[in-house]
Scaffold this motif. Sequence first.
Motif, PDB file in Angstrom:
ATOM      1  N   TRP A 196     -12.243   5.864 -13.247  1.00 42.05           N
ATOM      2  CA  TRP A 196     -10.998   5.771 -14.005  1.00 42.05           C
ATOM      3  C   TRP A 196     -11.206   5.302 -15.441  1.00 42.05           C
ATOM      4  O   TRP A 196     -10.662   5.918 -16.361  1.00 42.05           O
ATOM      5  CB  TRP A 196      -9.980   4.905 -13.276  1.00 42.05           C
ATOM      6  N   PRO A 197     -11.989   4.253 -15.695  1.00 39.46           N
ATOM      7  CA  PRO A 197     -12.226   3.878 -17.100  1.00 39.46           C
ATOM      8  C   PRO A 197     -12.941   4.986 -17.887  1.00 39.46           C
ATOM      9  O   PRO A 197     -12.668   5.189 -19.075  1.00 39.46           O
ATOM     10  CB  PRO A 197     -13.094   2.624 -17.014  1.00 39.46           C
TER      11      PRO A 197
ATOM     12  N   PHE B  19       1.013  -7.040 -18.568  1.00 43.80           N
ATOM     13  CA  PHE B  19       1.033  -6.876 -17.112  1.00 43.80           C
ATOM     14  C   PHE B  19      -0.362  -6.554 -16.584  1.00 43.80           C
ATOM     15  O   PHE B  19      -0.853  -7.189 -15.648  1.00 43.80           O
ATOM     16  CB  PHE B  19       2.037  -5.784 -16.738  1.00 43.80           C
ATOM     17  N   CYS B  20      -1.022  -5.588 -17.205  1.00 45.34           N
ATOM     18  CA  CYS B  20      -2.347  -5.172 -16.735  1.00 45.34           C
ATOM     19  C   CYS B  20      -3.386  -6.262 -16.943  1.00 45.34           C
ATOM     20  O   CYS B  20      -4.198  -6.541 -16.047  1.00 45.34           O
ATOM     21  CB  CYS B  20      -2.777  -3.900 -17.457  1.00 45.34           C
TER      22      CYS B  20
ATOM     23  N   PRO C   7      -4.046   7.777  -8.564  1.00 46.87           N
ATOM     24  CA  PRO C   7      -5.121   8.082  -9.513  1.00 46.87           C
ATOM     25  C   PRO C   7      -4.611   8.815 -10.757  1.00 46.87           C
ATOM     26  O   PRO C   7      -5.010   9.939 -11.054  1.00 46.87           O
ATOM     27  CB  PRO C   7      -6.085   8.936  -8.687  1.00 46.87           C
ATOM     28  N   VAL C   8      -3.705   8.162 -11.461  1.00 43.41           N
ATOM     29  CA  VAL C   8      -3.120   8.706 -12.686  1.00 43.41           C
ATOM     30  C   VAL C   8      -3.502   7.756 -13.816  1.00 43.41           C
ATOM     31  O   VAL C   8      -3.182   6.566 -13.764  1.00 43.41           O
ATOM     32  CB  VAL C   8      -1.587   8.824 -12.577  1.00 43.41           C
ATOM     33  N   ILE C   9      -4.177   8.270 -14.822  1.00 43.44           N
ATOM     34  CA  ILE C   9      -4.634   7.450 -15.939  1.00 43.44           C
ATOM     35  C   ILE C   9      -3.484   7.279 -16.924  1.00 43.44           C
ATOM     36  O   ILE C   9      -2.978   8.259 -17.477  1.00 43.44           O
ATOM     37  CB  ILE C   9      -5.842   8.108 -16.644  1.00 43.44           C
ATOM     38  N   ASP C  10      -3.075   6.022 -17.119  1.00 42.43           N
ATOM     39  CA  ASP C  10      -2.011   5.703 -18.069  1.00 42.43           C
ATOM     40  C   ASP C  10      -2.641   5.292 -19.394  1.00 42.43           C
ATOM     41  O   ASP C  10      -3.465   4.366 -19.428  1.00 42.43           O
ATOM     42  CB  ASP C  10      -1.143   4.571 -17.540  1.00 42.43           C
TER      43      ASP C  10
ATOM     44  N   SER D 106      -2.149   0.744 -13.425  1.00 46.74           N
ATOM     45  CA  SER D 106      -3.005   0.235 -12.353  1.00 46.74           C
ATOM     46  C   SER D 106      -4.447   0.698 -12.449  1.00 46.74           C
ATOM     47  O   SER D 106      -5.352  -0.024 -12.036  1.00 46.74           O
ATOM     48  CB  SER D 106      -2.412   0.628 -11.001  1.00 46.74           C
ATOM     49  N   THR D 107      -4.693   1.889 -12.985  1.00 47.19           N
ATOM     50  CA  THR D 107      -6.076   2.359 -13.074  1.00 47.19           C
ATOM     51  C   THR D 107      -6.887   1.561 -14.090  1.00 47.19           C
ATOM     52  O   THR D 107      -8.107   1.674 -14.133  1.00 47.19           O
ATOM     53  CB  THR D 107      -6.154   3.861 -13.419  1.00 47.19           C
ATOM     54  N   SER D 108      -6.224   0.719 -14.883  1.00 46.77           N
ATOM     55  CA  SER D 108      -6.943  -0.121 -15.849  1.00 46.77           C
ATOM     56  C   SER D 108      -7.348  -1.467 -15.252  1.00 46.77           C
ATOM     57  O   SER D 108      -8.026  -2.250 -15.915  1.00 46.77           O
ATOM     58  CB  SER D 108      -6.073  -0.368 -17.088  1.00 46.77           C
TER      59      SER D 108
END
Length: 175
Positions: free
Chosen positions: A14-15, A119-120, A51-54, A41-43
């Motif tokens: 993800w990163p 938040f992250c 599994p969606v990269i924000d 969340s992926t961060s």
Amino acid sequence: MPRPYTFSEYSPDWPLEFEREASRLKGYLKENLTAIYHIGSTSVPGLAAKPVIDIQPVVSSIEQVDELTPFLEREGYKAWGEYGLPGRRFFTKDRNGYRTHNIRCYPVGHPDIERHRAFCLYLCAHDVERKEYEAVKRAAFAHNPGNIDGYMDEKNGWIKHLEPIAIDWFRKQVS
């Protein structure tokens, strides 16, 4: 009809996927881009998630993003406009019918920049809350496996509870 989505264990890819897409966006946004963040969340290392990269690009001029929108659409992004949050420009990318990226573009100084980052970063620094959020997410997925709106709604109360705590913590970190 509900949009299909999946839920998976944390992936070290993800990163890397964030870096790949951020590089593309840097090339498109050029000098208008002031910062770009991996959010969502992926961060958060170790957090199971959709599994969606924000991605959160921060720009000097949101109007320049509007002018660039037809080009971004030709490059495979779907433009949603503000999509319920004034000042934001929201874009998505899909692959094989599944969402792969959410792009939340904000102008410098928009308060949602801090909210998303806080938040992250709070979850990255607080294992107990990260694990609690993961349990909330797993339960939401179990109750709503084919309903993304239900999944999002079920998580919302927990998120709204933690956001002010995370923002307060974040402000103390950067002051």
